[in-house]
Motif scaffolding. Structure first.
Motif, PDB file in Angstrom:
ATOM      1  N   THR A   1       0.834  -1.202   0.000  1.00  0.00           N
ATOM      2  CA  THR A   1       0.000   0.000   0.000  1.00  0.00           C
ATOM      3  C   THR A   1       0.864   1.245   0.000  1.00  0.00           C
ATOM      4  OG1 THR A   1      -1.703  -1.194   1.215  1.00  0.00           O
ATOM      5  CG2 THR A   1      -1.861   1.205   1.192  1.00  0.00           C
ATOM      6  N   ALA A   2       1.923   1.248   0.808  1.00  0.00           N
ATOM      7  CA  ALA A   2       2.816   2.406   0.880  1.00  0.00           C
ATOM      8  C   ALA A   2       3.477   2.673  -0.467  1.00  0.00           C
ATOM      9  CB  ALA A   2       3.868   2.181   1.964  1.00  0.00           C
ATOM     10  N   ASN A   3       3.891   1.630  -1.146  1.00  0.00           N
ATOM     11  CA  ASN A   3       4.571   1.789  -2.427  1.00  0.00           C
ATOM     12  C   ASN A   3       3.660   2.390  -3.487  1.00  0.00           C
ATOM     13  OD1 ASN A   3       6.922   0.696  -1.395  1.00  0.00           O
ATOM     14  ND2 ASN A   3       6.469  -1.385  -2.101  1.00  0.00           N
ATOM     15  N   ALA A   4       2.360   2.135  -3.364  1.00  0.00           N
ATOM     16  CA  ALA A   4       1.408   2.609  -4.370  1.00  0.00           C
ATOM     17  C   ALA A   4       0.616   3.831  -3.898  1.00  0.00           C
ATOM     18  CB  ALA A   4       0.434   1.487  -4.730  1.00  0.00           C
ATOM     19  N   MET A   5       0.948   4.376  -2.725  1.00  0.00           N
ATOM     20  CA  MET A   5       0.141   5.455  -2.162  1.00  0.00           C
ATOM     21  C   MET A   5       0.203   6.707  -3.043  1.00  0.00           C
ATOM     22  SD  MET A   5      -1.999   6.567  -0.086  1.00  0.00           S
ATOM     23  CE  MET A   5      -2.138   5.115   0.957  1.00  0.00           C
ATOM     24  N   SER A   6      -0.966   7.356  -3.165  1.00  0.00           N
ATOM     25  CA  SER A   6      -1.105   8.575  -3.954  1.00  0.00           C
ATOM     26  C   SER A   6      -2.220   9.398  -3.323  1.00  0.00           C
ATOM     27  CB  SER A   6      -1.473   8.230  -5.398  1.00  0.00           C
ATOM     28  OG  SER A   6      -2.756   7.585  -5.427  1.00  0.00           O
ATOM     29  N   TYR A   7      -2.464  10.573  -3.858  1.00  0.00           N
ATOM     30  CA  TYR A   7      -3.590  11.361  -3.363  1.00  0.00           C
ATOM     31  C   TYR A   7      -4.907  10.618  -3.576  1.00  0.00           C
ATOM     32  CZ  TYR A   7      -0.640  15.444  -2.570  1.00  0.00           C
ATOM     33  OH  TYR A   7       0.320  16.312  -2.096  1.00  0.00           O
TER      34      TYR A   7
ATOM     35  N   LEU B   1      -3.832  19.225   0.806  1.00  0.00           N
ATOM     36  CA  LEU B   1      -3.323  19.802   2.041  1.00  0.00           C
ATOM     37  C   LEU B   1      -1.826  19.531   2.174  1.00  0.00           C
ATOM     38  CD1 LEU B   1      -6.124  18.499   4.438  1.00  0.00           C
ATOM     39  CD2 LEU B   1      -6.017  20.747   3.326  1.00  0.00           C
ATOM     40  N   VAL B   2      -1.091  20.530   2.629  1.00  0.00           N
ATOM     41  CA  VAL B   2       0.319  20.375   2.982  1.00  0.00           C
ATOM     42  C   VAL B   2       0.463  20.883   4.403  1.00  0.00           C
ATOM     43  CG1 VAL B   2       2.692  20.987   2.451  1.00  0.00           C
ATOM     44  CG2 VAL B   2       1.044  20.697   0.587  1.00  0.00           C
ATOM     45  N   ALA B   3       0.735  19.954   5.325  1.00  0.00           N
ATOM     46  CA  ALA B   3       0.713  20.292   6.742  1.00  0.00           C
ATOM     47  C   ALA B   3       2.093  20.565   7.322  1.00  0.00           C
ATOM     48  CB  ALA B   3       0.045  19.160   7.526  1.00  0.00           C
ATOM     49  N   GLY B   4       3.159  20.435   6.542  1.00  0.00           N
ATOM     50  CA  GLY B   4       4.506  20.652   7.044  1.00  0.00           C
ATOM     51  C   GLY B   4       5.152  19.358   7.492  1.00  0.00           C
ATOM     52  N   GLN B   5       6.476  19.365   7.625  1.00  0.00           N
ATOM     53  CA  GLN B   5       7.263  18.201   8.025  1.00  0.00           C
ATOM     54  C   GLN B   5       7.005  17.007   7.100  1.00  0.00           C
ATOM     55  OE1 GLN B   5       5.930  18.243  12.288  1.00  0.00           O
ATOM     56  NE2 GLN B   5       8.121  18.328  12.725  1.00  0.00           N
ATOM     57  N   GLY B   6       6.652  17.304   5.858  1.00  0.00           N
ATOM     58  CA  GLY B   6       6.408  16.249   4.890  1.00  0.00           C
ATOM     59  C   GLY B   6       5.013  15.671   4.905  1.00  0.00           C
ATOM     60  N   VAL B   7       4.201  16.060   5.886  1.00  0.00           N
ATOM     61  CA  VAL B   7       2.827  15.553   5.959  1.00  0.00           C
ATOM     62  C   VAL B   7       1.991  16.219   4.869  1.00  0.00           C
ATOM     63  CG1 VAL B   7       0.752  15.376   7.378  1.00  0.00           C
ATOM     64  CG2 VAL B   7       3.015  15.109   8.429  1.00  0.00           C
ATOM     65  N   HIS B   8       1.245  15.412   4.119  1.00  0.00           N
ATOM     66  CA  HIS B   8       0.458  15.937   3.012  1.00  0.00           C
ATOM     67  C   HIS B   8      -0.757  15.044   2.799  1.00  0.00           C
ATOM     68  CE1 HIS B   8       3.180  12.903   1.372  1.00  0.00           C
ATOM     69  NE2 HIS B   8       2.295  12.697   0.389  1.00  0.00           N
ATOM     70  N   GLY B   9      -1.754  15.568   2.107  1.00  0.00           N
ATOM     71  CA  GLY B   9      -2.947  14.766   1.862  1.00  0.00           C
ATOM     72  C   GLY B   9      -4.066  15.572   1.256  1.00  0.00           C
ATOM     73  N   VAL B  10      -5.306  15.167   1.552  1.00  0.00           N
ATOM     74  CA  VAL B  10      -6.475  15.768   0.919  1.00  0.00           C
ATOM     75  C   VAL B  10      -7.623  15.869   1.922  1.00  0.00           C
ATOM     76  CG1 VAL B  10      -6.019  15.110  -1.480  1.00  0.00           C
ATOM     77  CG2 VAL B  10      -7.098  13.469   0.066  1.00  0.00           C
ATOM     78  N   ARG B  11      -8.455  16.872   1.719  1.00  0.00           N
ATOM     79  CA  ARG B  11      -9.738  16.963   2.409  1.00  0.00           C
ATOM     80  C   ARG B  11     -10.825  16.910   1.344  1.00  0.00           C
ATOM     81  NH1 ARG B  11     -12.153  21.944   6.225  1.00  0.00           N
ATOM     82  NH2 ARG B  11     -14.206  20.978   6.578  1.00  0.00           N
ATOM     83  N   ASP B  12     -11.747  15.963   1.495  1.00  0.00           N
ATOM     84  CA  ASP B  12     -12.853  15.805   0.549  1.00  0.00           C
ATOM     85  C   ASP B  12     -14.179  15.863   1.278  1.00  0.00           C
ATOM     86  OD1 ASP B  12     -11.772  15.051  -2.259  1.00  0.00           O
ATOM     87  OD2 ASP B  12     -10.540  13.887  -0.874  1.00  0.00           O
ATOM     88  N   ILE B  13     -15.111  16.586   0.707  1.00  0.00           N
ATOM     89  CA  ILE B  13     -16.472  16.652   1.227  1.00  0.00           C
ATOM     90  C   ILE B  13     -17.396  16.132   0.136  1.00  0.00           C
ATOM     91  CG2 ILE B  13     -18.274  18.132   2.210  1.00  0.00           C
ATOM     92  CD1 ILE B  13     -16.028  20.106   2.959  1.00  0.00           C
ATOM     93  N   PHE B  14     -18.224  15.151   0.476  1.00  0.00           N
ATOM     94  CA  PHE B  14     -19.051  14.505  -0.533  1.00  0.00           C
ATOM     95  C   PHE B  14     -20.324  13.963   0.099  1.00  0.00           C
ATOM     96  CE2 PHE B  14     -15.769  11.652   1.059  1.00  0.00           C
ATOM     97  CZ  PHE B  14     -16.452  10.494   1.413  1.00  0.00           C
TER      98      PHE B  14
ATOM     99  N   THR C   1     -10.688  13.987   5.957  1.00  0.00           N
ATOM    100  CA  THR C   1      -9.303  14.416   5.791  1.00  0.00           C
ATOM    101  C   THR C   1      -8.418  13.186   5.883  1.00  0.00           C
ATOM    102  OG1 THR C   1      -9.737  16.576   6.799  1.00  0.00           O
ATOM    103  CG2 THR C   1      -7.439  15.842   6.708  1.00  0.00           C
ATOM    104  N   ALA C   2      -7.588  12.968   4.874  1.00  0.00           N
ATOM    105  CA  ALA C   2      -6.675  11.819   4.847  1.00  0.00           C
ATOM    106  C   ALA C   2      -5.281  12.328   4.533  1.00  0.00           C
ATOM    107  CB  ALA C   2      -7.125  10.792   3.816  1.00  0.00           C
ATOM    108  N   LEU C   3      -4.336  12.020   5.417  1.00  0.00           N
ATOM    109  CA  LEU C   3      -2.962  12.498   5.294  1.00  0.00           C
ATOM    110  C   LEU C   3      -1.989  11.330   5.358  1.00  0.00           C
ATOM    111  CD1 LEU C   3      -3.276  15.358   7.951  1.00  0.00           C
ATOM    112  CD2 LEU C   3      -3.402  15.656   5.471  1.00  0.00           C
ATOM    113  N   THR C   4      -0.799  11.552   4.846  1.00  0.00           N
ATOM    114  CA  THR C   4       0.280  10.583   5.007  1.00  0.00           C
ATOM    115  C   THR C   4       1.564  11.331   5.296  1.00  0.00           C
ATOM    116  OG1 THR C   4       1.337   8.637   4.027  1.00  0.00           O
ATOM    117  CG2 THR C   4       0.894  10.485   2.554  1.00  0.00           C
ATOM    118  N   ASN C   5       2.577  10.613   5.762  1.00  0.00           N
ATOM    119  CA  ASN C   5       3.846  11.258   6.079  1.00  0.00           C
ATOM    120  C   ASN C   5       4.725  11.341   4.833  1.00  0.00           C
ATOM    121  OD1 ASN C   5       4.363   8.527   5.908  1.00  0.00           O
ATOM    122  ND2 ASN C   5       5.316   8.336   7.915  1.00  0.00           N
ATOM    123  N   SER C   6       5.941  11.838   5.012  1.00  0.00           N
ATOM    124  CA  SER C   6       6.786  12.142   3.853  1.00  0.00           C
ATOM    125  C   SER C   6       7.169  10.913   3.041  1.00  0.00           C
ATOM    126  CB  SER C   6       8.060  12.864   4.316  1.00  0.00           C
ATOM    127  OG  SER C   6       8.776  12.063   5.244  1.00  0.00           O
ATOM    128  N   ASP C   7       7.273   9.751   3.693  1.00  0.00           N
ATOM    129  CA  ASP C   7       7.647   8.547   2.942  1.00  0.00           C
ATOM    130  C   ASP C   7       6.481   7.582   2.740  1.00  0.00           C
ATOM    131  OD1 ASP C   7       7.425   7.764   5.555  1.00  0.00           O
ATOM    132  OD2 ASP C   7       9.448   6.924   5.734  1.00  0.00           O
TER     133      ASP C   7
END
Length: 222
Positions: free
Chosen positions: A111-117, A153-166, A181-187
């Motif tokens: 899952t980590a290897n294929a992770m994307s937004y 979203l870019v939260a700093g320290q490499g944390v990034h992700g998306v907020r979706d409302i549906f 809101t779903a985020l992941t770390n830099s790696d």
């Protein structure tokens, strides 16, 4: 029962109005606290919920959640229910009071290897067109998907992700709004997810509170 289009239009209008709403300031003095602060200290992740919302028993919450093959061992998860009769069964049901679900989980290597937004968008519920198509093929019961907002979203320290409302329509015809809101770390080795949902009328009524919860979600990746 109002048609799906009504729900989408009303939420979009509510979101526009909600942009002008300031975050609630924690009350001072001798009264009860305004918020309960929730954290997974090991992952430096926290958020707040209104003080009157009820924590769901951890074991009951785990039992009520559908299997998720992306979640690795040692995951932390927590639920809070605003209903006067809180229950773990509300975690993904069509409810008329807000329910908050949070998850922090290491990702399996594949899952980590294929992770994307898009992977973050679809981590809990199908949001992207391809994920919704695949979910329909295996009998996913929710229909009439409407995407109302999608923010990177870019939260700093490499944390990034998306907020979706549906919104989704349940088999009984009720329409629920989901603020995720779903985020992941830099790696891309860990995921941090916060989902708040309830029926459309509830989401509009409690939009300021829900936005407070969502915008308080903080991840400080080591």
């Amino acid at each position: 029962m109002r048609p799906v289009g009504w729900g989408a239009r009303q939420i979009a209008r509510g979101l526009a109005l909600g942009g002008a709403v300031l975050l609630t300031v924690m009350a001072t003095g001798c009264g009860a606290p305004s918020f309960t602060y929730v954290s997974d200290s090991s992952a430096s992740t926290y958020f707040k919920v209104p003080y009157g919302w009820h924590k769901i028993d951890d074991a009951s919450l785990s039992a009520a959640l559908p299997p998720n093959g992306n979640v690795g061992p040692g995951a932390w998860q927590v639920g809070y229910d605003a209903d006067k009769a809180p229950t773990a069964s509300h975690v993904l049901s069509a409810v008329n009071q807000p329910f908050v679900f949070a998850l922090v989980s290491p990702l399996k290597a594949a899952t980590a290897n294929a992770m994307s937004y898009d992977g973050l968008r679809d981590f809990l519920l199908p949001v992207t067109p391809n994920a919704r198509l695949q979910a329909t093929k295996v009998g996913f019961p929710l229909t009439a998907f409407h995407l109302l907002a999608d923010t990177v979203l870019v939260a700093g320290q490499g944390v990034h992700g998306v907020r979706d409302i549906f919104t989704y329509t349940y088999p009984d015809g009720s329409i629920s709004a989901f603020d995720q809101t779903a985020l992941t770390n830099s790696d891309d080795t860990e995921v941090y997810l916060l989902l708040v949902h309830c029926q459309v009328s509830c989401y509009l009524q409690h939009h300021a509170q829900i936005n407070d919860v969502v915008t308080s979600f903080t991840v400080r990746s080591p």
